[in-house]
Write an enzyme that holds these catalytic residues in place. Structure first.
Site, mmCIF file in Angstrom:
data_model
loop_
_atom_site.group_PDB
_atom_site.id
_atom_site.type_symbol
_atom_site.label_atom_id
_atom_site.label_comp_id
_atom_site.label_asym_id
_atom_site.label_seq_id
_atom_site.Cartn_x
_atom_site.Cartn_y
_atom_site.Cartn_z
ATOM 1 N N GLU A 1 -1.450 -6.024 -6.893
ATOM 2 C CA GLU A 1 -2.015 -7.344 -6.628
ATOM 3 C C GLU A 1 -1.138 -8.469 -7.178
ATOM 4 O OE1 GLU A 1 -5.971 -7.407 -8.098
ATOM 5 O OE2 GLU A 1 -6.760 -6.106 -6.524
ATOM 6 N N ALA B 1 -10.493 -7.307 -0.500
ATOM 7 C CA ALA B 1 -11.406 -6.167 -0.486
ATOM 8 C C ALA B 1 -11.369 -5.462 -1.827
ATOM 9 C CB ALA B 1 -11.028 -5.192 0.641
ATOM 10 N N GLU C 1 -9.103 -11.965 -6.112
ATOM 11 C CA GLU C 1 -7.894 -11.725 -5.334
ATOM 12 C C GLU C 1 -7.258 -13.000 -4.806
ATOM 13 O OE1 GLU C 1 -8.112 -8.737 -2.332
ATOM 14 O OE2 GLU C 1 -8.304 -7.125 -3.806
ATOM 15 N N GLU D 1 -14.603 -10.015 -5.580
ATOM 16 C CA GLU D 1 -13.279 -9.716 -5.038
ATOM 17 C C GLU D 1 -12.624 -10.959 -4.445
ATOM 18 O OE1 GLU D 1 -11.497 -7.117 -5.337
ATOM 19 O OE2 GLU D 1 -12.976 -5.759 -6.192
ATOM 20 N N ARG E 1 0.867 -1.177 0.000
ATOM 21 C CA ARG E 1 0.000 0.000 0.000
ATOM 22 C C ARG E 1 0.902 1.224 0.000
ATOM 23 N NH1 ARG E 1 -4.713 -1.497 -2.022
ATOM 24 N NH2 ARG E 1 -5.786 -3.102 -0.780
#
Length: 216
Positions: free
Chosen positions: A154, A87, A108, A104, A75
């Site tokens: 990701e 998320a 993910e 999601e 992040r």
């Protein structure tokens, strides 16, 4: 006793719809905008700027051994690879929150769930953002047929199953600080202690989200 407006009654937030005099996007971003609004409240004209957010969903996936599916992802604003839950944004027009959460989870971590319940709704930073975030409890976890390609942040996701009690310990030790994970882990631990009687309907409307309010 400190002075205030507190009165006897249930502990519940009050929905207020002040008269909005002006509302303008002062910065249009890639993901969300900054909005400036002037409004009338208690006889005063007030101007505030805030992040105009589409809202988001997250998934606390729990297996039959009380393990939570966590991901570690970079992040940039906080310069961390942090542990968090799968998320994503509610950025597809008309997509129900539950469907977004299911999407999601598949995209993910390549998982699907047989049972979905509402675990928590919360506002991430109500002084500076209108974001409302919903966390689902997903159980009956299995693999997707398709493995999804992941790009950007990701692409480097790390996935780990961690006992719920261990996640709570990490939260209380302040070793993990992602707000969604903190709230969801504590809500799940409290819900489990009450035989999951605190769970809500997965299809319940997100009544506090601005888009949901404006649709009513």
């Amino acid at each position: 006793m400190p002075e205030g407006r507190a009165v006897a009654g249930p502990l519940v937030d009050d929905a207020i719809e002040p008269t909005v005099v002006t509302s303008d996007v002062v910065f249009g971003g890639k993901v969300w905008d900054i909005r400036r609004e002037s409004f009338e409240l208690d006889g005063h004209r007030i101007t505030r700027e805030f992040t105009d957010h589409p809202g988001a969903v997250a998934v606390l996936a729990l297996d039959d051994h009380d393990r939570v599916l966590l991901i570690k992802q970079y992040r940039h604003p906080v310069r961390l690879r942090e542990w968090e839950l799968p998320a994503g944004l509610l950025d597809i027009a008309g997509e129900p929150p539950l469907l977004a959460a299911q999407r999601e989870l598949a995209e993910e971590v390549d998982k699907v769930a047989a049972r979905w319940d509402l675990l928590a709704d919360f506002m991430t930073s109500p002084g500076g953002s209108n974001e409302v975030l919903r966390v689902y409890l997903a159980r009956g976890i299995s693999d997707t047929v398709e493995v999804f390609d992941r790009t950007e942040e990701e692409a480097g996701i790390e996935v780990r199953w961690v006992p719920l009690d261990e996640v709570v310990d990490a939260v209380l030790a302040r070793d993990v600080q992602n707000s969604i994970l903190v709230i969801a882990a504590l809500a799940a631990a409290a819900g489990r202690a009450r035989d999951w009687s605190t769970l809500g309907d997965a299809d319940a409307p997100m009544t506090r989200h601005p888009l949901e309010r404006s649709a009513r």
